[in-house]
Scaffold this motif. Structure first.
Motif, PDB file in Angstrom:
ATOM      1  N   PHE A 366       0.811  -1.218   0.000  1.00  0.00           N
ATOM      2  CA  PHE A 366       0.000   0.000   0.000  1.00  0.00           C
ATOM      3  C   PHE A 366       0.846   1.270   0.000  1.00  0.00           C
ATOM      4  O   PHE A 366       0.494   2.255  -0.666  1.00  0.00           O
ATOM      5  CB  PHE A 366      -0.966   0.001   1.190  1.00  0.00           C
ATOM      6  N   ALA A 367       1.944   1.289   0.743  1.00  0.00           N
ATOM      7  CA  ALA A 367       2.824   2.468   0.761  1.00  0.00           C
ATOM      8  C   ALA A 367       3.753   2.380  -0.441  1.00  0.00           C
ATOM      9  O   ALA A 367       4.977   2.264  -0.325  1.00  0.00           O
ATOM     10  CB  ALA A 367       3.621   2.496   2.065  1.00  0.00           C
ATOM     11  N   ASN A 368       3.154   2.443  -1.642  1.00  0.00           N
ATOM     12  CA  ASN A 368       3.880   2.024  -2.837  1.00  0.00           C
ATOM     13  C   ASN A 368       3.303   2.723  -4.060  1.00  0.00           C
ATOM     14  O   ASN A 368       2.080   2.857  -4.194  1.00  0.00           O
ATOM     15  CB  ASN A 368       3.722   0.502  -2.989  1.00  0.00           C
ATOM     16  N   GLU A 369       4.184   3.140  -4.985  1.00  0.00           N
ATOM     17  CA  GLU A 369       3.735   3.789  -6.214  1.00  0.00           C
ATOM     18  C   GLU A 369       4.224   3.054  -7.459  1.00  0.00           C
ATOM     19  O   GLU A 369       4.231   3.614  -8.555  1.00  0.00           O
ATOM     20  CB  GLU A 369       4.253   5.233  -6.255  1.00  0.00           C
ATOM     21  N   SER A 370       4.624   1.796  -7.314  1.00  0.00           N
ATOM     22  CA  SER A 370       5.217   1.069  -8.435  1.00  0.00           C
ATOM     23  C   SER A 370       4.262   0.054  -9.034  1.00  0.00           C
ATOM     24  O   SER A 370       3.149  -0.149  -8.547  1.00  0.00           O
ATOM     25  CB  SER A 370       6.506   0.377  -7.973  1.00  0.00           C
ATOM     26  N   TYR A 371       4.759  -0.620 -10.068  1.00  0.00           N
ATOM     27  CA  TYR A 371       3.938  -1.545 -10.855  1.00  0.00           C
ATOM     28  C   TYR A 371       4.716  -2.837 -11.038  1.00  0.00           C
ATOM     29  O   TYR A 371       5.937  -2.832 -11.252  1.00  0.00           O
ATOM     30  CB  TYR A 371       3.631  -0.912 -12.214  1.00  0.00           C
ATOM     31  N   LEU A 372       4.007  -3.975 -10.955  1.00  0.00           N
ATOM     32  CA  LEU A 372       4.616  -5.282 -11.195  1.00  0.00           C
ATOM     33  C   LEU A 372       3.563  -6.181 -11.820  1.00  0.00           C
ATOM     34  O   LEU A 372       2.434  -6.275 -11.322  1.00  0.00           O
ATOM     35  CB  LEU A 372       5.124  -5.900  -9.886  1.00  0.00           C
ATOM     36  N   ALA A 375       4.073 -10.420 -17.792  1.00  0.00           N
ATOM     37  CA  ALA A 375       3.646 -10.180 -19.166  1.00  0.00           C
ATOM     38  C   ALA A 375       4.749 -10.594 -20.124  1.00  0.00           C
ATOM     39  O   ALA A 375       5.931 -10.413 -19.847  1.00  0.00           O
ATOM     40  CB  ALA A 375       3.315  -8.701 -19.367  1.00  0.00           C
ATOM     41  N   GLY A 376       4.322 -11.160 -21.239  1.00  0.00           N
ATOM     42  CA  GLY A 376       5.298 -11.531 -22.268  1.00  0.00           C
ATOM     43  C   GLY A 376       6.257 -12.613 -21.844  1.00  0.00           C
ATOM     44  O   GLY A 376       7.382 -12.681 -22.345  1.00  0.00           O
ATOM     45  N   GLY A 377       5.848 -13.453 -20.904  1.00  0.00           N
ATOM     46  CA  GLY A 377       6.702 -14.564 -20.497  1.00  0.00           C
ATOM     47  C   GLY A 377       7.710 -14.217 -19.434  1.00  0.00           C
ATOM     48  O   GLY A 377       8.542 -15.049 -19.069  1.00  0.00           O
ATOM     49  N   GLU A 378       7.686 -12.975 -18.911  1.00  0.00           N
ATOM     50  CA  GLU A 378       8.609 -12.615 -17.839  1.00  0.00           C
ATOM     51  C   GLU A 378       7.998 -11.501 -16.988  1.00  0.00           C
ATOM     52  O   GLU A 378       7.043 -10.846 -17.385  1.00  0.00           O
ATOM     53  CB  GLU A 378       9.964 -12.168 -18.402  1.00  0.00           C
ATOM     54  N   TRP A 379       8.575 -11.318 -15.795  1.00  0.00           N
ATOM     55  CA  TRP A 379       8.080 -10.289 -14.890  1.00  0.00           C
ATOM     56  C   TRP A 379       8.506  -8.914 -15.399  1.00  0.00           C
ATOM     57  O   TRP A 379       9.664  -8.702 -15.726  1.00  0.00           O
ATOM     58  CB  TRP A 379       8.612 -10.526 -13.486  1.00  0.00           C
ATOM     59  N   ALA A 380       7.542  -8.006 -15.448  1.00  0.00           N
ATOM     60  CA  ALA A 380       7.802  -6.619 -15.868  1.00  0.00           C
ATOM     61  C   ALA A 380       7.483  -5.699 -14.715  1.00  0.00           C
ATOM     62  O   ALA A 380       6.511  -5.908 -13.979  1.00  0.00           O
ATOM     63  CB  ALA A 380       6.949  -6.274 -17.086  1.00  0.00           C
ATOM     64  N   SER A 381       8.319  -4.682 -14.526  1.00  0.00           N
ATOM     65  CA  SER A 381       8.105  -3.755 -13.414  1.00  0.00           C
ATOM     66  C   SER A 381       8.412  -2.345 -13.857  1.00  0.00           C
ATOM     67  O   SER A 381       9.089  -2.120 -14.858  1.00  0.00           O
ATOM     68  CB  SER A 381       9.005  -4.131 -12.227  1.00  0.00           C
ATOM     69  N   ASP A 382       7.891  -1.389 -13.084  1.00  0.00           N
ATOM     70  CA  ASP A 382       8.161   0.005 -13.365  1.00  0.00           C
ATOM     71  C   ASP A 382       8.036   0.780 -12.058  1.00  0.00           C
ATOM     72  O   ASP A 382       7.169   0.487 -11.229  1.00  0.00           O
ATOM     73  CB  ASP A 382       7.166   0.553 -14.387  1.00  0.00           C
ATOM     74  N   VAL A 386      12.951   0.308  -4.784  1.00  0.00           N
ATOM     75  CA  VAL A 386      12.584  -0.080  -3.417  1.00  0.00           C
ATOM     76  C   VAL A 386      11.120  -0.496  -3.384  1.00  0.00           C
ATOM     77  O   VAL A 386      10.758  -1.532  -2.806  1.00  0.00           O
ATOM     78  CB  VAL A 386      12.847   1.077  -2.433  1.00  0.00           C
ATOM     79  N   ASP A 387      10.262   0.274  -4.028  1.00  0.00           N
ATOM     80  CA  ASP A 387       8.842  -0.064  -4.074  1.00  0.00           C
ATOM     81  C   ASP A 387       8.617  -1.386  -4.796  1.00  0.00           C
ATOM     82  O   ASP A 387       7.816  -2.222  -4.377  1.00  0.00           O
ATOM     83  CB  ASP A 387       8.057   1.049  -4.777  1.00  0.00           C
ATOM     84  N   VAL A 388       9.325  -1.579  -5.917  1.00  0.00           N
ATOM     85  CA  VAL A 388       9.178  -2.827  -6.677  1.00  0.00           C
ATOM     86  C   VAL A 388       9.571  -4.018  -5.816  1.00  0.00           C
ATOM     87  O   VAL A 388       8.932  -5.079  -5.860  1.00  0.00           O
ATOM     88  CB  VAL A 388      10.023  -2.771  -7.963  1.00  0.00           C
ATOM     89  N   ALA A 389      10.618  -3.862  -5.001  1.00  0.00           N
ATOM     90  CA  ALA A 389      11.062  -4.966  -4.150  1.00  0.00           C
ATOM     91  C   ALA A 389       9.956  -5.402  -3.188  1.00  0.00           C
ATOM     92  O   ALA A 389       9.812  -6.611  -2.901  1.00  0.00           O
ATOM     93  CB  ALA A 389      12.305  -4.540  -3.366  1.00  0.00           C
ATOM     94  N   PHE A 390       9.150  -4.470  -2.686  1.00  0.00           N
ATOM     95  CA  PHE A 390       8.050  -4.841  -1.788  1.00  0.00           C
ATOM     96  C   PHE A 390       6.930  -5.571  -2.545  1.00  0.00           C
ATOM     97  O   PHE A 390       6.296  -6.476  -2.004  1.00  0.00           O
ATOM     98  CB  PHE A 390       7.506  -3.601  -1.080  1.00  0.00           C
ATOM     99  N   LEU A 391       6.685  -5.191  -3.772  1.00  0.00           N
ATOM    100  CA  LEU A 391       5.688  -5.901  -4.578  1.00  0.00           C
ATOM    101  C   LEU A 391       6.135  -7.336  -4.847  1.00  0.00           C
ATOM    102  O   LEU A 391       5.338  -8.279  -4.791  1.00  0.00           O
ATOM    103  CB  LEU A 391       5.447  -5.161  -5.893  1.00  0.00           C
ATOM    104  N   VAL A 392       7.428  -7.497  -5.135  1.00  0.00           N
ATOM    105  CA  VAL A 392       7.972  -8.841  -5.353  1.00  0.00           C
ATOM    106  C   VAL A 392       7.849  -9.675  -4.080  1.00  0.00           C
ATOM    107  O   VAL A 392       7.503 -10.866  -4.121  1.00  0.00           O
ATOM    108  CB  VAL A 392       9.450  -8.753  -5.816  1.00  0.00           C
ATOM    109  N   LEU A 393       8.130  -9.053  -2.930  1.00  0.00           N
ATOM    110  CA  LEU A 393       8.012  -9.753  -1.653  1.00  0.00           C
ATOM    111  C   LEU A 393       6.587 -10.266  -1.441  1.00  0.00           C
ATOM    112  O   LEU A 393       6.380 -11.415  -1.005  1.00  0.00           O
ATOM    113  CB  LEU A 393       8.414  -8.819  -0.511  1.00  0.00           C
ATOM    114  N   ALA A 394       5.598  -9.447  -1.748  1.00  0.00           N
ATOM    115  CA  ALA A 394       4.201  -9.863  -1.589  1.00  0.00           C
ATOM    116  C   ALA A 394       3.878 -11.048  -2.492  1.00  0.00           C
ATOM    117  O   ALA A 394       3.156 -11.971  -2.079  1.00  0.00           O
ATOM    118  CB  ALA A 394       3.281  -8.684  -1.898  1.00  0.00           C
TER     119      ALA A 394
END
Length: 876
Positions: A366-372, A375-382, A386-394
């Motif tokens: 929730f304390a996060n402004e990133s995207y994960l 798609a296309g056969g692999e993980w895409a992020s933007d 630091v925010d992306v790392a928390f999304l990956v953790l979830a």
């Protein structure tokens, strides 16, 4: 910081400054034209001798010989010109770093201008996603974070603070009141005054270093140049001595001696070496491409194999350049290990206790402004890493990001700002709301009144939390704490940053690539030292180095500040600090050059690997530059000699092996060519001393050089690896190509061929054969020697009978083809007349074959003796 002129520059003032300071761009390097490059190809002792030989041939009306020599010179020059012209674009990509448009305030209005029109004094405006157009001193900054990894090597975005006042001379990574050209705004917004444009910027100073030209040469070029001078001098002295001997003995007319000198010069000079060298390098280029090593400059194929020291960037080279949460530490001491690197799959240890981690993962989401997303056969992020790392953790905990966010709709966002050192989000929870906060452990602990333990919420123990965070920081981790608070207020999130429940801490690091440690170990086994050079914090560098098995001989991480202090004490102090070190941190781009220079002064052949603008100057300075292909900047790729397509440090090891294979094949070709030339010289010396006529005429010497070497030396360059390349130590930096083992080989093999050929020629003359007939059979014998010698040259130490026969089909086929071409020439009327040849009877051919097989016996005995001596040395 106050803005001197809130209205910005006037249009007239901007135009005046543009004229004064010039466009905000980096100049293209001045390239030498094709004609200049073509002329350079003739600056070689070998070439000088061949030019003299061609002129002498014309002078005595031997036009075919002159044409043959000139053709060889032109082919060699064309190949060299093409290679050099393709290698002249090292600084061109730097301009791409600052192209586009920029937002500036002029005449009181915000407007977009071409980046090249930005001038010192402009009031520049920055927002998330912008590429910084010039060096800017900040006046205001709101949640501004800049990705400076391409410039400094720092993996994390740098939070900027307009009110900061760093010390004069502080490293780039600590100048938080400045933004630098070519870097990228990851989030936030700012306004500031342009202080430098074009070559005056930090990236401009790097451009100057790259555009200045390479100060070092590839190892192979150094060795070939030394070899060229030595052999050219030896050939010249030998031919002069032979002419003087012929004058002393008498019986040879001047024209005959001139033709003999020309023929010997062309025969003994390894003019086939450029073609064979090019083929060997081209084959190595193809093999390396299959191993994800792309060669930009052909001569660099062998360079990795010569290296004794690799200076590697950390971020994106030894590590994945994706911040990853590796540990979760809860109040009370419970600790969970998190598997997996970067954006991708993984797991969290102790699955039976995952229910305790749900709250900490939810707050991270929730304390996060990133995207994960997948798609296309692999993980895409933007977004912020630091925010992306928390999304990956979830995701590793098994949470659905869409479902979680749908359950608690966001009401307000607290963006990250350096003054607060935290970010947060207020989400709807039932009839009320929940405030989710993440930030520095000190901030979160100060704002919390309780902490969540196994037994539920209890009063916070700030001393215990501080001890946990300090222990993680000492291990090189970046530590983020998380807290939450349920509230009845659905607005005013910024005013509710107190009375939080401390949920726990996560330890983040840019992890080591899975195969990097094995690759470093293989380099060490191959006798190659590896040093890690990074712009990151010393504790982070130490932790990564520990995982890789890279250790300073002094036991301490050398920092950029330490280098500056040593530099003031002089070069000796700098060398004393650098040479035992293997881990360098907080290093600025030009300091990487100092490290490379020191290692090269110590006699190392140095390779520098990297992916950022900050790596480019050192890559240009080193003997060989290696760029990462996936994440590497255009600047790094253009400055490099080789590009690792898959960004794996392990691919460098494969490149080292192939580089050693290429160099080994070049040595084999050189030994073949020089031994053949030496045998011809020896044959002539012996016949002159014996008072015999010349054993071969000039045109036959030219033919011998074309047939005995012209096909087989090129085919020898296709030889595959022998399998023990990485178990051998690297060549000494001062080791010449023409070293003891090759000299020994040339003396033994060349002497054997020369003596046997002399004895046969002498026997034929004594037997009453005509001089023409004796020359015909001697030429056939020399070509058979070339066939046997080429096959035996497949390995310097292994027996021919232990080498896989079809391992090099090109050579296996080249040998009979060379023999067939010569036999065919004896049956072609016009060619046989020019060469003074006639067909050889089968019985005579078999007799000559038997003599030539004596050479194989001699070479096998020499290899056996070498293996035995090596075994004795190893036993000692």
């Amino acid at each position: 910081m106050d803005i001197e002129n809130p209205e910005g520059l006037s249009s007239a003032e901007a135009a005046s400054r543009l004229e004064e300071f010039g466009p905000n761009r980096l100049p293209e390097p001045k390239l030498s034209g094709p004609l200049v490059l073509f002329a350079r190809q003739f600056l070689s002792p070998f070439i000088y001798i061949l030019i003299i030989a061609a002129l002498a041939s014309v002078a005595i009306a031997q036009i075919p010989s002159a044409v043959f020599i000139v053709a060889v010179l032109l082919i060699n020059a064309v190949i060299g010109t093409v290679q050099e012209y393709a290698a002249q674009k090292s600084a061109s990509a730097l301009r791409k770093m600052v192209r586009g448009t920029a937002r500036v305030r002029r005449d009181g209005f915000d407007q977009s201008v071409d980046i090249e029109q930005v001038v010192p004094g402009d009031l520049a405006l920055l927002t998330s996603g912008d590429k910084v157009p010039a060096d800017i001193r900040l006046a205001t900054a709101h949640g501004l974070a800049i990705d400076e990894s391409a410039l400094t090597g720092e993996s994390l975005a740098v939070t900027k603070n307009a009110a900061a006042a760093p010390e004069e001379g502080a490293p780039i990574s600590e100048r938080v009141d400045m933004c630098f050209a070519g870097t990228v705004v990851t989030h936030g917004r700012a306004m500031g005054t342009v202080t430098a444009t074009g070559l005056s910027t930090q990236i401009g100073s790097i451009a100057k270093e790259i555009g200045a030209g390479r100060l070092s040469e590839p190892p192979l070029m150094i060795r070939i140049r030394r070899f060229t001078y030595k052999v050219a001098g030896g050939i010249g002295i030998s031919i002069l001595a032979l002419v003087l001997l012929m004058l002393h003995v008498g019986g040879y007319d001047t024209r005959e001696m001139a033709m003999m000198s020309i023929g010997l010069a062309v025969s003994t000079i390894p003019e086939g070496l450029p073609a064979a060298l090019t083929v060997a390098l081209a084959i190595g280029m193809g093999r390396m491409a299959n191993l994800h090593v792309i060669i930009r400059k052909l001569i660099a194929v062998e360079s990795l194999g010569s290296c004794t020291f690799i200076c590697s960037d950390k971020t994106g080279t030894l590590t994945v350049n994706e911040l990853t949460i590796k540990k979760i530490v809860l109040p009370g001491g419970a600790e969970f290990d998190v598997a997996g690197s970067g954006v991708g799959p993984g797991s969290i240890g102790q699955p039976e206790q995952h229910h305790r981690l749900r709250d900490i993962c939810l707050t991270g989401v929730f304390a996060n402004e990133s995207y994960l997303d997948y798609a296309g056969g692999e993980w895409a992020s933007d977004g912020d890493i630091v925010d992306v790392a928390f999304l990956v953790l979830a995701k590793k905990l098994g949470l659905s990001l869409r479902q979680v966010r749908a359950e608690q709709a966001q009401l307000e966002m607290i963006p990250y700002e350096s003054e607060r050192a935290l970010s947060g989000s207020l989400t709807r929870l039932g009839a009320g709301a929940c405030l989710h906060v993440k930030g520095s452990p000190e901030k979160l602990a100060a704002m919390s009144s309780q902490m969540m333990t196994r037994d539920g919420a209890v009063p916070i123990d700030r001393a215990a939390i501080e001890a946990q965070s300090e222990a993680l920081a000492r291990q090189g981790y970046r530590v983020i704490a998380l807290g939450r608070r349920e509230t009845d207020h659905t607005t005013g999130a910024i005013d509710q940053l107190s009375d939080l429940t401390f949920l726990g801490q996560v330890a983040m690091i840019d992890p080591v690539r899975p195969d990097a440690k094995e690759a470093v170990d293989k380099c060490r086994d191959a006798g190659i030292e590896v040093a890690m050079i990074t712009g990151d914090h010393p504790s982070t560098a130490a932790a990564i180095a520990r995982d890789l098995g890279i250790r300073n001989l002094s036991g301490e991480v050398v920092t950029g500040a330490a280098l500056r202090r040593s530099e003031q004490e002089g070069q000796a102090a700098l060398d004393t600090l650098i040479r035992p070190a293997r881990v360098f941190a907080r290093i600025e781009p030009l300091q990487k050059q100092q490290i490379v220079d020191s290692l090269m002064r110590a006699g190392h052949f140095v390779a520098v690997t990297g992916d950022g603008v900050n790596d480019a100057p050192a890559m240009r300075r080193a003997n060989v530059g290696v760029a990462m292909g996936k994440r590497g900047t255009d600047v790094a790729k253009e400055a490099a000699d080789l590009i690792i397509a898959d960004d794996r440090f392990a691919s460098i090891v494969a490149g080292v092996e192939q580089g050693r294979v290429v160099y080994g094949n070049i040595r084999k070709v050189i030994a073949l060519l020089i031994a053949t030339g030496f045998s011809a010289l020896l044959l002539f010396f012996l016949t002159v001393l014996a008072g015999l006529p010349m054993p071969l005429v000039a045109v036959q010497l030219l033919w011998l050089n074309l047939i005995a070497n012209g096909l087989q030396d090129v085919a020898l360059a296709f030889e595959p690896k022998e399998g023990n390349e990485l178990s051998r130590p690297p060549r000494r930096p001062d080791e010449p190509i023409f070293e003891r083992r090759i000299i020994e080989h040339v003396l033994i093999t060349g002497t054997a061929m020369g003596l046997l050929a002399f004895f046969v020629f002498d026997w034929l003359i004594e037997s009453g054969r005509s001089t023409e007939d004796a020359r015909n059979l001697t030429l056939m014998l020399m070509i058979l020697f070339g066939n046997i010698h080429a096959l035996s040259s497949r390995s310097e130490t292994r027996s021919l009978f232990r080498i896989r026969f079809w391992g090099n089909p090109f050579l296996v086929l080249a040998v009979p083809v060379a023999q067939a071409v010569h036999i065919g020439a004896t049956h072609v009327p016009w060619l046989s007349d020019v060469l003074s040849l006639h067909p050889v009877a089968v019985s005579e051919w078999l007799m000559l074959l038997g003599v030539s097989l004596l050479l194989l016996v001699i070479e096998e005995a020499h290899k056996f003796s070498h293996r035995r001596r090596r075994g004795v040395r190893a036993a000692k």
